[in-house]
Design a protein around this motif. Structure first.
Motif, mmCIF file in Angstrom:
data_model
loop_
_atom_site.group_PDB
_atom_site.id
_atom_site.type_symbol
_atom_site.label_atom_id
_atom_site.label_comp_id
_atom_site.label_asym_id
_atom_site.label_seq_id
_atom_site.Cartn_x
_atom_site.Cartn_y
_atom_site.Cartn_z
ATOM 1 N N LYS A 322 -8.998 -4.260 7.042
ATOM 2 C CA LYS A 322 -8.083 -3.117 6.983
ATOM 3 C C LYS A 322 -7.964 -2.413 8.339
ATOM 4 O O LYS A 322 -6.868 -2.026 8.754
ATOM 5 N N LEU A 323 -9.076 -2.263 9.040
ATOM 6 C CA LEU A 323 -9.065 -1.578 10.335
ATOM 7 C C LEU A 323 -8.247 -2.372 11.355
ATOM 8 O O LEU A 323 -7.461 -1.789 12.117
ATOM 9 N N ASP A 324 -8.417 -3.680 11.375
ATOM 10 C CA ASP A 324 -7.665 -4.527 12.317
ATOM 11 C C ASP A 324 -6.171 -4.460 12.028
ATOM 12 O O ASP A 324 -5.344 -4.427 12.957
ATOM 13 N N LEU A 325 -5.821 -4.446 10.747
ATOM 14 C CA LEU A 325 -4.412 -4.340 10.362
ATOM 15 C C LEU A 325 -3.844 -2.978 10.751
ATOM 16 O O LEU A 325 -2.701 -2.870 11.218
ATOM 17 N N TYR A 326 -4.668 -1.931 10.572
ATOM 18 C CA TYR A 326 -4.225 -0.567 10.874
ATOM 19 C C TYR A 326 -3.979 -0.393 12.375
ATOM 20 O O TYR A 326 -3.001 0.242 12.786
ATOM 21 N N LYS A 327 -4.864 -0.953 13.192
ATOM 22 C CA LYS A 327 -4.744 -0.799 14.644
ATOM 23 C C LYS A 327 -3.422 -1.359 15.174
ATOM 24 O O LYS A 327 -2.859 -0.827 16.131
ATOM 25 N N LYS A 328 -2.934 -2.434 14.553
ATOM 26 C CA LYS A 328 -1.686 -3.039 15.014
ATOM 27 C C LYS A 328 -0.503 -2.677 14.114
ATOM 28 O O LYS A 328 0.590 -3.239 14.276
ATOM 29 N N ASN A 329 -0.754 -1.751 13.173
ATOM 30 C CA ASN A 329 0.302 -1.288 12.277
ATOM 31 C C ASN A 329 1.008 -2.465 11.584
ATOM 32 O O ASN A 329 2.234 -2.541 11.510
ATOM 33 N N ILE A 330 0.196 -3.395 11.093
ATOM 34 C CA ILE A 330 0.733 -4.596 10.450
ATOM 35 C C ILE A 330 0.943 -4.339 8.955
ATOM 36 O O ILE A 330 0.047 -3.841 8.266
ATOM 37 N N LYS A 331 2.120 -4.667 8.474
ATOM 38 C CA LYS A 331 2.421 -4.530 7.048
ATOM 39 C C LYS A 331 1.993 -5.803 6.308
ATOM 40 O O LYS A 331 2.224 -6.911 6.793
ATOM 41 N N VAL A 332 1.404 -5.616 5.165
ATOM 42 C CA VAL A 332 0.983 -6.749 4.341
ATOM 43 C C VAL A 332 1.794 -6.756 3.054
ATOM 44 O O VAL A 332 1.822 -5.768 2.316
ATOM 45 N N LYS A 333 2.462 -7.857 2.800
ATOM 46 C CA LYS A 333 3.255 -8.012 1.586
ATOM 47 C C LYS A 333 2.561 -9.025 0.682
ATOM 48 O O LYS A 333 2.356 -10.176 1.074
ATOM 49 N N LYS A 334 2.191 -8.590 -0.525
ATOM 50 C CA LYS A 334 1.470 -9.465 -1.460
ATOM 51 C C LYS A 334 2.385 -9.858 -2.614
ATOM 52 O O LYS A 334 2.962 -9.005 -3.279
ATOM 53 N N LEU A 335 2.488 -11.158 -2.837
ATOM 54 C CA LEU A 335 3.296 -11.689 -3.932
ATOM 55 C C LEU A 335 2.399 -12.565 -4.806
ATOM 56 O O LEU A 335 2.173 -13.742 -4.511
ATOM 57 N N TYR A 336 1.863 -11.970 -5.847
ATOM 58 C CA TYR A 336 0.973 -12.697 -6.752
ATOM 59 C C TYR A 336 1.744 -13.034 -8.027
ATOM 60 O O TYR A 336 2.369 -12.162 -8.631
ATOM 61 N N SER A 337 1.682 -14.282 -8.457
ATOM 62 C CA SER A 337 2.458 -14.740 -9.607
ATOM 63 C C SER A 337 1.976 -14.134 -10.921
ATOM 64 O O SER A 337 2.735 -14.025 -11.877
ATOM 65 N N SER A 338 0.701 -13.747 -10.972
ATOM 66 C CA SER A 338 0.162 -13.144 -12.192
ATOM 67 C C SER A 338 -1.023 -12.259 -11.819
ATOM 68 O O SER A 338 -1.465 -12.233 -10.666
ATOM 69 N N GLU A 339 -1.537 -11.521 -12.784
ATOM 70 C CA GLU A 339 -2.655 -10.618 -12.520
ATOM 71 C C GLU A 339 -3.907 -11.377 -12.114
ATOM 72 O O GLU A 339 -4.758 -10.867 -11.392
ATOM 73 N N LYS A 340 -4.050 -12.583 -12.607
ATOM 74 C CA LYS A 340 -5.183 -13.430 -12.237
ATOM 75 C C LYS A 340 -4.680 -14.831 -11.904
ATOM 76 O O LYS A 340 -3.830 -15.370 -12.602
#
Length: 470
Positions: A322-340
């Motif tokens: 999370k810290l590495d992503l925050y430092k570079k202001n990187i957006k994370v898009k998650k596409l999960y087909s189901s809850e599990k």
């Protein structure tokens, strides 16, 4: 006909040794065994028995054995070929559920049982080609249509390439068998037009070898001869031995340096000497860290599977970065087909693999970039995890080398050995899955990981616990 037997047998051995656990390859091997038996059956009456007669070798027992060999191999080659061909198409297509495949496995051979009564066995086997017009011919046509449908609906570019290669190699053989060995023989069984099938089989065999050996090309049933895999394996074995020796030798020298430093009274030294001692101390620690990291990356990978939720593993990996992503202001898009999305994998190795891939993505994208993680079923047997970034991408000439040991597109840094993706590749291979890298310069990179949903024979398994990865 001996040539047909030898080529089909070699073909079958190569295919089976590639991946004996793969259902589609097993059915493909049965197709080739039927072709080999056809050659063996004809060789029995055209070569073996005439040779015995020529040299006056009149042995009743041997003649009887060869007669039964002729009958059995002839029966299997003619009647089981269409069945094996259709089952191969069904399993290779990845379009049918496990239950449907099981039903087809037991229902499709029913016509063969009736052929036991309609076949003539003496003085030589005469198959009932007229009856086969009603089931064998539809089986072969259905197999062709299943292959075409699987190719047409395939969304994965690499898989699509493999499927079109499979079609281009297998269709001439299947269609020649359909026309020359089943339709024509039902109409006219006197002229031996079926002998021309050997031409199509020999051509298919050499095209198969060319495609299987050509790096980056598609191949029949996805088979690639393992010179690439063996090269990886031998390189890693050399690395393991080399780093073990290097680790031992350097650690001994570092131990001597550290022991000697302990005997020096730093307070009695002038500032310049104190600074030199500090540099030596830091350098020895840094060298130890490099050796330990390289050593950990080159050890034999042991996969102990447990049931894990890929959604949770990815979330934990993203949380730890999370810290590495925050430092570079990187957006994370998650596409999960189901809850599990549950699979069998080694929890620790998979977590480290996700961390490694995400770190590469973070390094590749500019500030404000995006990383997309997609988790969805690939088919009834596998789940795919895809990590996509909009970073700098990888040049096409480098793409085929990215999983090779010591190859890296990154700037040469102190702790960059070019072993990251190679380690990931080995983890996925030993898991029973797959790793594919797709990339375009200035557009980004996608790494696709395929995980098996079910355990396979020989897997080392332990019950999963609900604790999170630390």
């Amino acid at each position: 006909m001996i040539a047909l037997f030898l080529i089909s047998t070699i073909f079958a051995i190569i295919s089976y040794r590639y991946d004996p656990k793969s259902p589609s390859i097993r059915w493909g091997v049965l197709v080739l065994v039927c072709a080999a038996f056809a050659g063996l059956s004809r060789a029995t009456i055209e070569t073996f028995l005439p040779t015995l007669d020529k040299f006056n070798m009149d042995f009743a027992l041997l003649d009887s054995l060869l007669y039964y060999l002729r009958i059995i191999t002839g029966f299997i080659s003619i009647y089981f070929f269409p069945y094996a061909l259709l089952m191969w198409a069904i399993t290779y297509s990845d379009k049918f559920t496990k239950r449907v495949i099981q039903i087809c496995k037991y229902l499709l051979p029913i016509p063969i049982i009736f052929m036991l009564k309609t076949t003539v066995y003496s003085p030589d086997i005469i198959p009932d080609f007229h009856s086969m017009l009603y089931w064998a011919v539809p089986y072969i046509i259905a197999a062709c249509l299943v292959h075409i449908y699987a190719w047409y609906t395939e969304s994965d570019p690499n898989k699509k390439k493999q499927r079109i290669t499979t079609i281009s190699i297998s269709f001439p053989v299947m269609l020649s068998a359909l026309i020359l060995n089943y339709i024509v023989r039902a109409i006219d069984n006197h002229h031996q037009y079926w002998r021309y099938m050997i031409v199509f089989l020999v051509l298919a065999f050499f095209i198969f070898l060319w495609k299987a050996l050509k790096k980056g090309a598609g191949s029949l049933n996805g088979i690639k001869l393992r010179y690439e895999r063996e090269a990886h394996k031998k390189t890693r074995e050399a690395i393991n031995k080399g780093t073990a020796l290097l680790n031992h030798a350097i650690k001994n020298q570092i131990y001597k340096i550290n022991s000697s430093l302990q005997t020096i009274n730093v307070d009695e030294l002038n500032p310049s000497s104190q600074n030199s001692i500090e540099i030596i101390n830091r350098s020895s620690k840094h060298l130890t860290e490099i050796i330990e990291r390289m050593h950990s990356k080159t050890q034999e990978i042991e996969i102990i599977k447990s049931q894990n939720d890929l959604n949770k593993l990815v979330d934990e990996s993203l949380e730890d970065l999370k810290l590495d992503l925050y430092k570079k202001n990187i957006k994370v898009k998650k596409l999960y087909s189901s809850e599990k999305n549950t699979v069998y994998c080694d929890r620790t190795q998979t977590y480290e693999l996700f961390i490694n891939i995400l770190k590469n993505s973070i390094e590749a994208v500019d500030d404000g970039g995006e990383i997309k993680v997609t988790i969805s079923p690939k088919n009834s047997k596998n789940i795919m995890v895809a990590f996509s970034d909009n970073g700098m991408g990888i040049p096409s000439e480098d793409l085929k080398y990215v999983t090779d040991p010591f190859f890296s597109t990154k700037k040469k840094g102190d702790l960059n050995y070019g072993l990251g993706l190679n380690h990931c590749f080995e983890v996925m291979f030993n898991t029973g899955g797959d790793l594919k890298v797709e990339s375009k310069v200035d557009e980004g990179t996608t790494i696709k990981l395929t995980f098996p949903i079910h355990l396979k024979k020989g897997d080392v398994y332990e019950k999963s616990n609900s604790s999170s990865t630390n």
